[in-house]
Design a protein around this motif. Structure first.
Motif, PDB file in Angstrom:
ATOM      1  N   SER A   1       0.891  -1.054  -0.165  1.00  0.00           N
ATOM      2  CA  SER A   1      -0.367   0.122   0.300  1.00  0.00           C
ATOM      3  C   SER A   1       0.989   1.201   0.041  1.00  0.00           C
ATOM      4  O   SER A   1       0.594   1.909  -0.403  1.00  0.00           O
TER       5      SER A   1
ATOM      6  N   ASN B   1       1.634   3.971  -3.046  1.00  0.00           N
ATOM      7  CA  ASN B   1       0.050   4.214  -4.070  1.00  0.00           C
ATOM      8  C   ASN B   1       0.398   5.592  -2.963  1.00  0.00           C
ATOM      9  O   ASN B   1      -0.225   5.730  -2.386  1.00  0.00           O
ATOM     10  N   ASP B   2       0.298   6.731  -3.650  1.00  0.00           N
ATOM     11  CA  ASP B   2       0.510   7.708  -2.918  1.00  0.00           C
ATOM     12  C   ASP B   2      -0.464   8.695  -2.894  1.00  0.00           C
ATOM     13  O   ASP B   2      -0.960   8.937  -2.022  1.00  0.00           O
ATOM     14  N   CYS B   3      -1.580   7.770  -4.186  1.00  0.00           N
ATOM     15  CA  CYS B   3      -2.521   8.754  -3.518  1.00  0.00           C
ATOM     16  C   CYS B   3      -3.389   7.867  -3.492  1.00  0.00           C
ATOM     17  O   CYS B   3      -4.894   8.606  -2.929  1.00  0.00           O
ATOM     18  N   GLU B   4      -3.789   6.935  -2.725  1.00  0.00           N
ATOM     19  CA  GLU B   4      -4.578   6.467  -2.171  1.00  0.00           C
ATOM     20  C   GLU B   4      -4.027   6.184  -0.574  1.00  0.00           C
ATOM     21  O   GLU B   4      -3.067   5.083  -0.233  1.00  0.00           O
ATOM     22  N   PRO B   5      -5.027   6.663   0.616  1.00  0.00           N
ATOM     23  CA  PRO B   5      -4.515   6.497   1.886  1.00  0.00           C
ATOM     24  C   PRO B   5      -5.102   4.690   2.225  1.00  0.00           C
ATOM     25  O   PRO B   5      -5.645   3.989   1.473  1.00  0.00           O
ATOM     26  N   PHE B   6      -4.479   4.384   3.158  1.00  0.00           N
ATOM     27  CA  PHE B   6      -4.944   2.529   3.403  1.00  0.00           C
ATOM     28  C   PHE B   6      -4.466   2.686   5.347  1.00  0.00           C
ATOM     29  O   PHE B   6      -4.418   3.839   5.832  1.00  0.00           O
TER      30      PHE B   6
ATOM     31  N   THR C   1       1.829   8.556   8.277  1.00  0.00           N
ATOM     32  CA  THR C   1       1.238   7.392   9.401  1.00  0.00           C
ATOM     33  C   THR C   1       0.220   8.152  10.741  1.00  0.00           C
ATOM     34  O   THR C   1       1.579   8.586  11.012  1.00  0.00           O
TER      35      THR C   1
END
Length: 176
Positions: free
Chosen positions: A27, A30-35, A137
């Motif tokens: 995860s 992917n800089d565009c999607e938080p996880f 985070t």
């Protein structure tokens, strides 16, 4: 209490940490999607059974005895006298007949489980640092309950309102 024969690398805490680390690595790129990751370890918990090397890290003979005092049972509500007589078994646990040597074994084993858990949490935090995900985070560390660990002659958890059961860790760490 017993020494778990399962090697550390096959232990359920390792599996939980490995699964979380895998999610972080997949995860974090992917800089565009938080996880969101929920990393939930069951330890420390009954049975007291840390794997090697944690099961031998703390010598039972060097463990302090639990907090207790002569006559304290008479100062507590009557339900505690029934527990100590074995009439009531909170969570199915019998609180009678535990020797000082066994209390020390329980405490040493629990410390071993905590140290094992600390190592696995450290691996998860290392993965956050390695992927630079640590920089954005929020980490929340909580527990669902404490454990009496022999304080007041009691094992595990129940309706007890002693600090051992109700003063649990809550740590929030965020960037900045």
């Amino acid at each position: 209490c017993y020494k778990m024969a399962m090697p550390e690398e096959l232990h359920y805490n390792r599996y939980i940490a490995d699964s979380t680390i895998k999610l972080i690595r997949e995860s974090a790129g992917n800089d565009c999607e938080p996880f969101f990751a929920w990393c939930s370890f069951p330890d420390p918990h009954m049975p007291i059974a840390p794997p090697q090397p944690y099961c031998e890290m703390y010598a039972p003979a060097s463990m302090p005895l639990p907090a207790r005092r002569e006559g304290e049972l008479e100062d507590l509500p009557p339900v505690y006298r029934r527990i100590m007589k074995g009439e009531i078994k909170p969570n199915g646990v019998l609180n009678t007949g535990v020797t000082d040597a066994h209390w020390r074994e329980i405490i040493a084993g629990t410390y071993g489980m905590i140290t094992h858990l600390d190592a696995e949490i450290g691996r998860v935090l290392d993965a956050l640092e390695e992927t630079a995900a640590i920089d954005n985070t929020i980490i929340v560390f909580i527990s669902d309950h404490g454990d009496m660990m022999g304080d007041h002659g009691l094992l595990w958890k129940a309706f007890y309102s002693f600090h051992g059961c109700i003063r649990i860790p809550t740590i929030v760490a965020a960037p900045g």
